[in-house]
Design a protein around this motif. Structure first.
Motif, PDB file in Angstrom:
ATOM      1  N   ASN A  90       0.835  -1.206   0.000  1.00 42.67           N
ATOM      2  CA  ASN A  90       0.000   0.000   0.000  1.00 42.67           C
ATOM      3  C   ASN A  90       0.866   1.251   0.000  1.00 42.67           C
ATOM      4  N   GLU A  91       0.308   2.324  -0.564  1.00 43.76           N
ATOM      5  CA  GLU A  91       0.990   3.617  -0.484  1.00 43.76           C
ATOM      6  C   GLU A  91       1.034   4.092   0.964  1.00 43.76           C
ATOM      7  N   ILE A  92      -0.007   3.768   1.743  1.00 46.47           N
ATOM      8  CA  ILE A  92      -0.044   4.102   3.171  1.00 46.47           C
ATOM      9  C   ILE A  92      -0.252   2.817   3.958  1.00 46.47           C
ATOM     10  N   GLN A  93       0.793   2.391   4.657  1.00 47.11           N
ATOM     11  CA  GLN A  93       0.712   1.189   5.480  1.00 47.11           C
ATOM     12  C   GLN A  93       0.526   1.599   6.933  1.00 47.11           C
ATOM     13  N   ILE A  94      -0.524   1.048   7.570  1.00 48.69           N
ATOM     14  CA  ILE A  94      -0.810   1.365   8.970  1.00 48.69           C
ATOM     15  C   ILE A  94      -0.845   0.061   9.755  1.00 48.69           C
ATOM     16  N   LEU A  95       0.085  -0.060  10.700  1.00 49.18           N
ATOM     17  CA  LEU A  95       0.197  -1.288  11.482  1.00 49.18           C
ATOM     18  C   LEU A  95      -0.245  -1.062  12.922  1.00 49.18           C
ATOM     19  N   GLY A  96      -0.607  -2.165  13.601  1.00 46.68           N
ATOM     20  CA  GLY A  96      -0.955  -2.096  15.016  1.00 46.68           C
ATOM     21  C   GLY A  96      -2.438  -2.116  15.306  1.00 46.68           C
ATOM     22  N   ASP A  97      -3.277  -1.930  14.282  1.00 41.29           N
ATOM     23  CA  ASP A  97      -4.730  -1.916  14.453  1.00 41.29           C
ATOM     24  C   ASP A  97      -5.294  -3.247  13.946  1.00 41.29           C
ATOM     25  N   GLU A  98      -5.818  -4.057  14.856  1.00 40.30           N
ATOM     26  CA  GLU A  98      -6.321  -5.390  14.493  1.00 40.30           C
ATOM     27  C   GLU A  98      -7.536  -5.339  13.558  1.00 40.30           C
ATOM     28  N   LYS A  99      -8.254  -4.224  13.555  1.00 43.49           N
ATOM     29  CA  LYS A  99      -9.443  -4.117  12.701  1.00 43.49           C
ATOM     30  C   LYS A  99      -9.127  -3.534  11.323  1.00 43.49           C
ATOM     31  N   MET A 100      -7.868  -3.176  11.121  1.00 43.81           N
ATOM     32  CA  MET A 100      -7.451  -2.624   9.831  1.00 43.81           C
ATOM     33  C   MET A 100      -7.224  -3.764   8.848  1.00 43.81           C
ATOM     34  N   LYS A 101      -7.879  -3.726   7.697  1.00 45.87           N
ATOM     35  CA  LYS A 101      -7.730  -4.771   6.670  1.00 45.87           C
ATOM     36  C   LYS A 101      -6.504  -4.498   5.796  1.00 45.87           C
ATOM     37  N   LYS A 102      -6.103  -5.523   5.016  1.00 49.39           N
ATOM     38  CA  LYS A 102      -4.918  -5.387   4.171  1.00 49.39           C
ATOM     39  C   LYS A 102      -5.060  -4.211   3.217  1.00 49.39           C
ATOM     40  N   LYS A 103      -6.185  -4.142   2.538  1.00 40.45           N
ATOM     41  CA  LYS A 103      -6.511  -2.978   1.701  1.00 40.45           C
ATOM     42  C   LYS A 103      -7.839  -2.456   2.210  1.00 40.45           C
ATOM     43  N   HIS A 104      -7.758  -1.597   3.215  1.00 39.34           N
ATOM     44  CA  HIS A 104      -8.973  -1.172   3.915  1.00 39.34           C
ATOM     45  C   HIS A 104      -9.771  -0.163   3.098  1.00 39.34           C
ATOM     46  N   THR A 105      -9.074   0.807   2.513  1.00 39.67           N
ATOM     47  CA  THR A 105      -9.775   1.804   1.705  1.00 39.67           C
ATOM     48  C   THR A 105      -8.812   2.434   0.708  1.00 39.67           C
ATOM     49  N   LEU A 106      -9.363   3.292  -0.150  1.00 41.62           N
ATOM     50  CA  LEU A 106      -8.564   3.942  -1.194  1.00 41.62           C
ATOM     51  C   LEU A 106      -8.942   5.415  -1.286  1.00 41.62           C
ATOM     52  N   ILE A 107      -7.924   6.263  -1.246  1.00 44.04           N
ATOM     53  CA  ILE A 107      -8.117   7.686  -1.536  1.00 44.04           C
ATOM     54  C   ILE A 107      -7.414   7.968  -2.858  1.00 44.04           C
ATOM     55  N   TYR A 108      -8.188   8.455  -3.822  1.00 46.36           N
ATOM     56  CA  TYR A 108      -7.616   8.794  -5.138  1.00 46.36           C
ATOM     57  C   TYR A 108      -7.524  10.307  -5.242  1.00 46.36           C
ATOM     58  N   PHE A 109      -6.312  10.811  -5.524  1.00 44.31           N
ATOM     59  CA  PHE A 109      -6.142  12.259  -5.665  1.00 44.31           C
ATOM     60  C   PHE A 109      -6.005  12.588  -7.142  1.00 44.31           C
ATOM     61  N   ASP A 110      -6.989  13.315  -7.670  1.00 43.66           N
ATOM     62  CA  ASP A 110      -7.039  13.662  -9.092  1.00 43.66           C
ATOM     63  C   ASP A 110      -6.114  14.845  -9.368  1.00 43.66           C
ATOM     64  N   GLU A 111      -5.101  14.630 -10.206  1.00 40.77           N
ATOM     65  CA  GLU A 111      -4.105  15.667 -10.469  1.00 40.77           C
ATOM     66  C   GLU A 111      -4.650  16.804 -11.329  1.00 40.77           C
ATOM     67  N   LYS A 112      -5.735  16.565 -12.066  1.00 43.60           N
ATOM     68  CA  LYS A 112      -6.320  17.617 -12.911  1.00 43.60           C
ATOM     69  C   LYS A 112      -7.305  18.474 -12.120  1.00 43.60           C
ATOM     70  N   GLU A 113      -8.133  17.815 -11.302  1.00 45.32           N
ATOM     71  CA  GLU A 113      -9.123  18.554 -10.521  1.00 45.32           C
ATOM     72  C   GLU A 113      -8.573  19.031  -9.176  1.00 45.32           C
ATOM     73  N   ASN A 114      -7.398  18.510  -8.790  1.00 40.53           N
ATOM     74  CA  ASN A 114      -6.792  18.841  -7.487  1.00 40.53           C
ATOM     75  C   ASN A 114      -7.740  18.550  -6.332  1.00 40.53           C
ATOM     76  N   LYS A 115      -8.326  17.353  -6.386  1.00 41.55           N
ATOM     77  CA  LYS A 115      -9.260  16.948  -5.334  1.00 41.55           C
ATOM     78  C   LYS A 115      -8.965  15.512  -4.901  1.00 41.55           C
ATOM     79  N   GLY A 116      -9.143  15.243  -3.612  1.00 46.32           N
ATOM     80  CA  GLY A 116      -9.021  13.888  -3.102  1.00 46.32           C
ATOM     81  C   GLY A 116     -10.394  13.248  -3.003  1.00 46.32           C
TER      82      GLY A 116
END
Length: 329
Positions: A84-110
């Protein structure tokens, strides 16, 4: 090359036996900055940040409280998986790929894209199942953690053009030039093998049976907006933040030969006043703030530009204007 290493506190130890971490005081001589720069140089790549900061996710409640993670252009998968681009360890409820934030380089929005991952994310205590544009200072609940989403001043579009153009050039040259293709493949392979900062922290703290909560939570950021390390952000914490090229510096900046070894600049963050100050009398190198040379104590305001070495940097405030750690204890 010698197998004996010397840490900044005078301890000597065997690299073969202990790696780069001093067994006496725990100081890691293999800093994230050094690893990144050496790897890029080895593969013939520039030192401009391949993932320029567009926003930050800062953990304000949970296992990794006080830690900030960089959101960059394109896909930012969040979870425990090391790919993952953002790896977060230590949280048992966190899944391998829990969620996705896409940042659009043209619209400059997450954008939060929950359909592309396996976990549930809550915004303002409501579960989000469909695409959602993220707003500055949104509170996201991911696993058992709470994060605040902080946008980088809305200026990233023009600032990061060089990084984006370089990325596209590498893609095109990879197809046409076998040598460039081999360098990029080597870089991706080596990068995948190297243990990252999140894993280092988790492994070290788990061995000591210590908490993963950040001892020094983020108070602000210094972002390189022009120069060799364009697109890179460094965190500022409570107390004095020493900036230089040496391994012992709080903020280590490599690649710029005009940045002094130690204490090129010194920035202090006063938790009581919720303000950052440049300590001009302690700076061993020349520095300008908003194009004016500073030699004494100078209060830093959100968006101030600091010029030193061959680079230009922007100060971004967090604790003074967005979040107060003391109220979150």
């Amino acid at each position: 090359m010698s197998n004996i290493m010397d840490c900044p506190y005078g301890h000597r130890f065997s690299k073969t036996r202990y790696g780069t971490i001093c067994p006496h005081c725990g100081f890691d001589l293999d800093t994230p900055e050094k690893v990144y720069v050496n790897l890029r140089k080895e593969c013939g790549l520039s030192l401009k940040e391949e993932r320029p900061v567009c926003a930050w996710l800062v953990c304000i409640e949970g296992v990794r409280r006080g830690k900030s993670y960089v959101i960059s252009f394109g896909e930012n998968f969040i979870g425990t998986d090391r790919d993952n681009e953002i790896q977060i360890l230590g949280d048992e409820k966190m899944k391998k790929k829990h969620t996705l934030i896409y940042f659009d380089e043209k619209e400059n929005k997450g954008m939060l894209l929950p359909a592309r991952a396996d976990g549930i994310v809550y915004i303002d205590n409501k579960a989000v199942y469909e695409r959602r544009i993220l707003k500055d200072q949104n509170i996201l609940e991911i696993g058992t953690e709470k994060f605040i989403y902080v946008v980088f001043e809305g200026k990233y579009g023009k600032l990061w053009n060089e990084c984006l153009e370089e990325k596209e050039q590498y893609k095109e040259r990879e197809k046409e030039n076998n040598k460039i293709g081999e360098q990029l493949r080597k870089y991706r392979l080596l990068k995948k093998k190297i243990i990252n900062e999140e894993e280092k922290v988790a492994n070290k703290n788990i061995e000591k049976e210590a908490s993963l909560i950040e001892e020094y939570p983020v108070c602000g950021w210094l972002v390189c907006i022009a120069g060799i390390r364009l697109g890179k952000s460094w965190i500022l914490v409570e107390g004095k933040n020493y900036v230089g090229s040496h391994d012992t510096m709080s903020i280590q900046i490599l690649g710029d030969e005009e940045v002094r070894d130690k204490n090129h600049i010194v920035i202090v963050f006063d938790m009581r006043e919720k303000k950052a100050f440049l300590l001009g009398e302690e700076c061993m190198g020349f520095v300008r703030v908003n194009d004016k040379a500073e030699y004494r104590v100078k209060e830093l305001n959100n968006g101030d530009r600091l010029s030193f070495g061959t680079g230009e940097y922007m100060y971004i405030d967090f604790i003074g204007s967005i979040h107060n750690w003391e109220c979150n204890n």
